[in-house]
Design a protein around this motif. Sequence first.
Motif, mmCIF file in Angstrom:
data_model
loop_
_atom_site.group_PDB
_atom_site.id
_atom_site.type_symbol
_atom_site.label_atom_id
_atom_site.label_comp_id
_atom_site.label_asym_id
_atom_site.label_seq_id
_atom_site.Cartn_x
_atom_site.Cartn_y
_atom_site.Cartn_z
ATOM 1 N N GLY A 1 -6.464 2.889 0.140
ATOM 2 C CA GLY A 1 -6.496 4.053 -0.746
ATOM 3 C C GLY A 1 -7.347 3.932 -1.983
ATOM 4 N N THR B 1 -3.034 4.548 1.567
ATOM 5 C CA THR B 1 -3.572 5.057 2.833
ATOM 6 C C THR B 1 -3.580 3.935 3.865
ATOM 7 N N VAL C 1 -2.138 9.098 4.521
ATOM 8 C CA VAL C 1 -1.297 8.519 3.467
ATOM 9 C C VAL C 1 0.005 8.037 4.096
#
Length: 319
Positions: free
Chosen positions: A140, A212, A270
């Motif tokens: 992420g 993520t 996510v």
Amino acid sequence: MSTQTDFSTLGRLGTASGTLSGGTLRRRLSLRGSRTVRRTSSTGFSMPPLRIVLAGVGIVLLGLFVLGLTASSQLDRPSPLASQIPALDPVLEASLLSGGTQMAATGSRLIVPGGGAATGMVEVPPAFAGVEDLALHLPGVQDADVIFTEADAPEMLALAPIGEMVTNANPAGYDPVKTFEGPGYHVAEATTGVRPATGLARVLLAPGTQVTSPLTGTVVAVDEYSTADGGRDWRVVVQPENRADLHVIIRRLQSPTVAVGDSVGVAQTVLGTVRAGEVATTEQNPLGLPSVWISIRPAMSEEAIDPYAPAVAATTAAS
């Protein structure tokens, strides 16, 4: 008149320097005794001849030389733990060495000028670890520090760090061979000394960061469990695409947003939010940031085993 004997005749003949006598014999015996005394130590034991002492010294020196060669060869050998670090697949390694930004298809369609559609693309964060042909990407964020430690479970595989090593507090367990373009990473000191030094990756993230997926695959487990410090934690287990023999475990999550059977894409899906909590400040983590824990193990059933379940009845052959 006395009787002439051979001994008295010899006594009269003697030698050129004088006659033979009992005194001469006694003198020789006394000289021999004095030599014996000089070779005797104060403790009463005879001193060994010089050649025996020299031979003993030579044997000792030869033994020390052989011992030195053995110790040197052992120092030159890689640590048994370091040898557990898996080699990356040559194709993956070449891709990492070439550098550049990787892009991944999102699967969504975008309207392009002039009509038509094109598949959307997203920039993939840098890889930070790998096993064989499987690379794990930062979850992420485009930049984050990674701390590699020994895994807290024996079945976890050793990860091959990807990036630039900043510190190494476990040189006996990990000796880097190559440096790749990627995030800075640290290797923590050994805790057991019998597990690979890079069995667990702790990716430092700011509080509240959305995590993520570090790879593309399918979710095979989402469950909550109690941590050693008495807290509650969520973990997500992903089976990598084209690697049904491996499971990637992502822990230290809260508010998971995926379910079993979901397909996840690297840098797209996510999984949840990094778990908040009290984090000890260390030399590798001076800001005390929370971290998401990522590890890899051989694939196994994720279903809980009921120890009180009845035994399966044995099948009988048809008569």
